[in-house]
Write a protein that holds these residues in place. Structure first.
Motif: not given
Lengths: 464, 424
Positions: A107-108, A139, A142, A355-356, A359, A455, A461-462, B271, B274, B292-295, B298, B301-306, B310
């Motif tokens: 990823a990307p 990844q 993750l 990729d998901i 996890q 970002l 990033r996160i 995202e 944000l 889906n927390n995969i970036p 482009f 990029l802010a993909s996040n499991i939480n 939020r």
């Protein structure tokens, strides 16, 4: 007599020279992995699925010098042990994904680093997945948070014979060699069915049909057998004869295939349909090689006994289906049926290829187990834990050092917030060779270079 | 009374009777632990179903033709899958089984008539507790375009659903064009939509003369159907789902919503965290994949499991989706993952039920309350545990079959093994 003596000396010294030069000849791409600095940990009062089919409640585990050194009730603590209270928590071996494309499809998802399929020829046994891996793939981290400590990265399935796979520790490093699992055998990716025939058939090239696929494998193995005979003949010759003759020219493609025929390289075969798996077993018998595992194997349940009889694992999804015709006959109890074949001698693996999914392999195992129980099989959670730990470790050829909680094995261990068969369970601590690689409580987690400042320049990033 | 009159009455009487046997089945579900899709917390009660609707939820155990003891099991509204191709794709890689993409029509392309109630995906999803779904077209020829429809997953050839309840669109990173052009085109299309007079829409001739020599119409090769769809979008405030991920794109969409007073829903929204304050202020519901927390690009990029937790905290109404093709059953596993990562349980249930009905104005669905459609599931255990399974699924008051092709295949390979498999 004299002459003979001299000849002996000569040949001895030559042999010595040859062996020296062989030893000093660099074998490329060896693992240079070294563990991170590890601590000595006493996991106190944990509930344990050991990955070998057992469940121990309220048990202590000591991790020391990167190994599991003790398992038992009320183990004595000492000042050099960091005590982690695991009361009401669960401990399992590190999860192992036998089918990952991390790094080769990072990823990307962009064309500049999608390097998983050398789809320029149906047989590319010469390529190695490890030469495509982008080590900064975000990844990896993750997957670590999902409890994954090792994974087997394969080339894609565009080709009949797609190239070598590699097994790695889930430690992100700046070189691939330093991530490679020490001593893990190489593997070979093969693929049945729709993908190769689609990729090449659409270009008007062979294979365009499944019978074309079969012919393709067999032609390759005939060639490989010929090459292996030449190698063997050469090896059998006395040193002085070897001196006079020529060693067969190196051939990257045939070296890989010969490695399979010699039993050094493990075959991982993408194959969905029952009859195709049966056919691949025939081809393996024809050329005297072993298939370690069929991957995806949506129809494995139709030939579960055949797989058990041939000691072949099936690496499966819990419920992924319908994206292709050969994935249409999915049953959720596929994993359980394979597991229970021939009085429970089957080898079932839950894999991700995602990729998901990587996890959440514990949840995938949970779904597969629930479906098996609903189908009437008497399978325990402890046994189902094998599907994502010891069985993939066996298929990757690393079971002697990881894949179960056993004294002497690598301390690849996950501490879960609750029973890992629950969706609410989270990996709290992940140890790789005894080193704490992820800690939910303290926020310790790896970030790849990709994650840095992308970002917000001052954050990862996160970061929140 | 002459015979013909008698026959007429008899026929009418039979029709009524027939209708009643189809719908009058009275079912009482007792001892249910009810998540009604509205309250955050569950309560225990008895649900009385009659004529396809929920007649009452109460503490009383009334008499009914049929009584099902839920024995403390969780009962939820049937889950609604908000982003699917159910009924329009049978096998992903087989284009002959796909009806999701248009070739000539564009903005007005509706997938409704392609819906196949006999698709194997329908029993499969129903057996996973999904009772209705929004099916959306794909590969629209313009950045706004394509009409999605809502379907009950009851396998009835008399399709029950709602046609063309939403228009879709998409903006983001692309290998072929700048997103700036996409946004410009979106505005051009919306300007066009809001310029269509109610008199124009009355006759095709008027529409054709309205379209005459309009550069945008020529450029997008629009047809009468497309203009009619645009009129509906502008005049009926048809919900508009725009698939978009990047934070800056989401802000631009918020501006578009304000400018045109759109009934906007954003899908993907990787995202969104944000810009969650702005999304909440603009009251834009989101359709997201909580797993889906995969970036993956482009834009993400802010993909996040939480993210689910939020966004919930920010006060945003969420609906859940899952990767397309056949994996819609993953929405409840996704909801479980959202809860594991900080979302409230009640919020996760709403994201599978009532948040959809609110966003799309289908008030009878996604809730358990008096008068609502009797779409409900009795679960073996916690529905957000993917190891659980529905024990009963009612759709419009009908106790539906939970047999799937998958289950039949399974049984064929574990039962009656003494017979050859083709005779099992």
């Amino acid at each position: 007599m004299k002459i003979i003596y001299i000849k002996y000396i000569l040949s001895f010294s030559l042999a010595f020279f040859v062996s020296i030069s062989a030893a000093s000849q660099n074998i490329p791409f060896e693992s240079t992995y070294t563990p991170m600095s590890h601590s000595s940990v006493l996991l106190k009062n944990a509930n344990v699925f050991d990955g070998d089919g057992n469940k121990f409640l309220n048990t202590d585990i000591i991790l020391q010098d990167g190994k599991i050194v003790a398992i038992g009730k009320d183990l004595p603590s000492s000042s050099d042990l960091e005590v982690v209270d695991a009361t009401d928590k669960w401990v399992t071996p590190g999860i192992i994904d036998i089918h990952s494309h991390m790094g080769v499809y990072p990823a990307p998802s962009v064309t500049s680093s999608s390097d998983g399929n050398e789809s320029t020829s149906p047989v590319t046994a010469d390529v190695w997945a490890e030469h495509s891996i982008w080590v900064q793939d975000p990844q990896f981290a993750l997957a670590l948070k999902g409890g994954v400590t090792s994974f087997h990265i394969l080339p894609g399935s565009a080709n009949l014979i797609g190239g070598r796979g590699v097994t790695a520790k889930n430690v992100q490093r700046n070189t691939i060699n330093s991530m490679k699992f020490p001593g893990a055998p190489h593997s070979l990716k093969m693929a049945c069915g729709e993908n190769p025939k689609r990729v090449y058939g659409n270009r008007g090239k062979a294979p365009k049909t499944r019978m074309g696929n079969a012919a393709g494998y067999r032609k390759s193995w005939i060639e490989a057998s010929g090459y292996l005979s030449k190698l063997d003949e050469y090896e059998k010759k006395s040193e002085d004869v070897k001196e006079m003759g020529y060693k067969p020219q190196r051939d990257l493609e045939l070296e890989t295939l010969a490695g399979v025929l010699r039993g050094d390289i493990l075959v991982h075969n993408h194959c969905y349909r029952a009859e195709e798996m049966a056919m691949m077993i025939d081809i393996a018998n024809e050329f005297d090689y072993k298939i370690t595992a069929f991957h995806h194997a949506v129809e494995a349940y139709k030939i579960a006994d055949l797989l058990a009889d041939n000691n072949i694992c099936a690496a499966l999804w819990a419920d992924h289906w319908g994206f292709k015709h050969e994935a249409y006959d999915m049953v959720q109890s596929n994993v359980a049926i394979v597991d229970q074949a021939r009085n429970g001698t089957g080898c079932a693996i839950v894999h991700s290829d995602s990729d998901i999914g990587i996890q959440h392999l514990n949840q995938e195992a949970s779904k597969a187990l629930a479906a098996g129980v609903r189908a009437g099989f008497d399978i325990t959670q402890a046994r189902a834990m094998k599907w994502i730990t010891s069985n993939p470790a066996r298929a990757a050829g690393i079971y002697d050092v990881t894949g179960s909680i056993k004294v002497g094995k690598n301390a690849d261990v996950v501490l879960w917030s609750e029973n890992p068969f629950s969706v609410y369970s989270l990996a709290e601590k992940v140890y790789i060779d005894g080193a704490l690689a992820f800690d939910r409580e303290s926020g310790l987690e790896p970030a790849s270079d990709f994650d840095i400042g992308i970002l917000n320049p001052s954050k990862n990033r996160i970061d929140e | 009374m002459n015979i013909s009159k008698f026959l007429k009455i008899y026929v009418v009487f039979c029709l009524i009777l027939f209708n009643q046997t189809a719908y009058a089945n009275e079912v009482l579900i007792t001892n249910a632990k009810i998540y009604d899709g509205q309250s955050d917390n569950p309560y225990f009660g008895n649900i009385l179903i009659k004529n396809g609707k929920i007649l009452s939820i109460s503490d009383d155990i009334s008499n009914a033709e049929r009584i099902i003891d839920a024995d403390g099991r969780i009962v939820t509204p049937g889950f609604i899958a908000s982003d699917t191709e159910i009924g329009v794709i049978e096998i992903g890689s087989l284009s002959v089984t796909r009806d999701d993409s248009p070739k000539i029509y564009n903005i007005g392309f509706s997938i409704f008539d392609a819906f196949n109630p006999n698709s194997t995906l329908i029993p499969w999803n129903r057996a996973n507790g999904i009772t209705s779904a929004l099916s959306l077209p794909k590969n629209s020829l313009s950045p706004i375009g394509g009409l999605g429809s809502f379907f009950d997953l009851n396998s009835d050839l008399n399709i029950s659903g709602k046609k063309d309840i939403v228009m879709i669109g998409k903006v983001g990173g692309s290998s072929s064009k700048s997103r700036a052009e996409t946004f410009a085109l979106m505005e051009d299309i919306l300007d066009l939509a809001f310029s269509i007079d109610s008199k124009v829409i009355k006759s095709d001739t008027e529409i054709i003369s309205f379209m005459n020599d309009m550069p945008l119409v020529n450029h997008l090769n629009l047809k009468v159907r497309d203009i009619k769809a645009l009129y509906k979008l502008a005049n009926n405030r048809l919900p508009l789902i725009i698939e978009s991920n990047r934070a800056s794109d989401i802000l631009k969409l918020i501006k578009l919503k304000k400018k045109y007073n759109l009934n906007l829903i954003i899908m993907g929204a990787q995202e969104a965290t944000l810009v969650s304050t702005q999304i909440a202020e603009s009251r834009i519901p989101l359709i997201i994949d909580p797993m889906n927390n995969i970036p993956n690009s482009f834009d993400e990029l802010a993909s996040n499991i939480n993210a689910s937790a939020r966004l919930e905290q920010a006060g945003i109404s969420l609906m859940f989706n899952a990767p397309r093709d056949h994996n819609y059953h993953l929405i409840r596993q996704g909801a479980g993952v959202a809860v594991a990562n900080g979302m409230s349980y009640g919020g996760a249930i709403k994201a599978l039920t009532s948040n959809f009905s609110e966003a799309f104005g289908i008030s009878s669905k996604g809730v358990l309350k008096k008068g609502a459609s009797a779409d409900l599931v009795i679960w073996s255990s916690d529905p957000l545990e993917p190891s659980s399974i529905p024990e009963k699924v009612f759709i419009n008051g009908v106790d539906t079959s939970l047999i799937t092709r998958s289950l039949r295949l399974q049984d064929r390979y574990i039962q009656n093994l003494d017979k050859p498999n083709t005779y099992r």
